[in-house]
Design an enzyme around this catalytic site. Sequence first.
Site, PDB file in Angstrom:
ATOM      1  N   HIS A   1       0.834  -1.200   0.000  1.00 43.58           N
ATOM      2  CA  HIS A   1       0.000   0.000   0.000  1.00 43.58           C
ATOM      3  C   HIS A   1       0.870   1.251   0.000  1.00 43.58           C
ATOM      4  CE1 HIS A   1       0.887  -0.291   4.323  1.00 43.58           C
ATOM      5  NE2 HIS A   1       0.604   1.005   4.395  1.00 43.58           N
TER       6      HIS A   1
ATOM      7  N   HIS B   1       0.739   5.698   0.918  1.00 46.01           N
ATOM      8  CA  HIS B   1       0.086   6.846   1.552  1.00 46.01           C
ATOM      9  C   HIS B   1       0.459   8.099   0.764  1.00 46.01           C
ATOM     10  CE1 HIS B   1      -1.075   5.024   5.489  1.00 46.01           C
ATOM     11  NE2 HIS B   1      -0.137   4.162   5.139  1.00 46.01           N
TER      12      HIS B   1
ATOM     13  N   TYR C   1       3.844  10.548  10.119  1.00 46.49           N
ATOM     14  CA  TYR C   1       3.289   9.198  10.025  1.00 46.49           C
ATOM     15  C   TYR C   1       3.633   8.571   8.679  1.00 46.49           C
ATOM     16  CZ  TYR C   1      -0.170   5.496   9.472  1.00 46.49           C
ATOM     17  OH  TYR C   1      -0.783   4.303   9.215  1.00 46.49           O
TER      18      TYR C   1
ATOM     19  N   GLN D   1       6.568   5.109   7.330  1.00 40.43           N
ATOM     20  CA  GLN D   1       6.185   3.847   6.707  1.00 40.43           C
ATOM     21  C   GLN D   1       7.452   3.042   6.418  1.00 40.43           C
ATOM     22  OE1 GLN D   1       2.801   2.792   5.947  1.00 40.43           O
ATOM     23  NE2 GLN D   1       2.711   4.347   7.540  1.00 40.43           N
TER      24      GLN D   1
END
Length: 135
Positions: free
Chosen positions: A62, A64, A128, A132
Amino acid sequence: MSNALRRGRHVVYNINIHLVFVTKYRGEVFTAEVIDELGLILKQVCKDFDAKLVEFNGEEDHVHLLVNYPPKVSVSVLVNSLKGVSSRMIRKKQYPSVSQKLWGGALWSPSYFASSCGGTSIEVIRQYIEQQNKP
């Protein structure tokens, strides 16, 4: 800086959105090289929408995105373009990690996560995303 006001012809704005895209079948297909290439592609798509890719990172399955975008842009149209263009361009490059684990023409799951960033400081969201575990 993403907290700076942006101006259009008839508007002053600062709209930020946190997006998460998941690979099809949650396949762990992203390497550091693919993530870096995705960042370049997504940055260009944002630019085409007069938006800014403020922060980008991801893990094996994934990614972000933190995007600052103008009010004339629909989130669904932006997401559709980000996912569509990036899927076509990454598939075209035929990265082994992608082509061996995903079949068909899709890179992304059809769903996505979107959250406005009004309640949280942009710096917290940015940190944040930076944290990752990039492959």
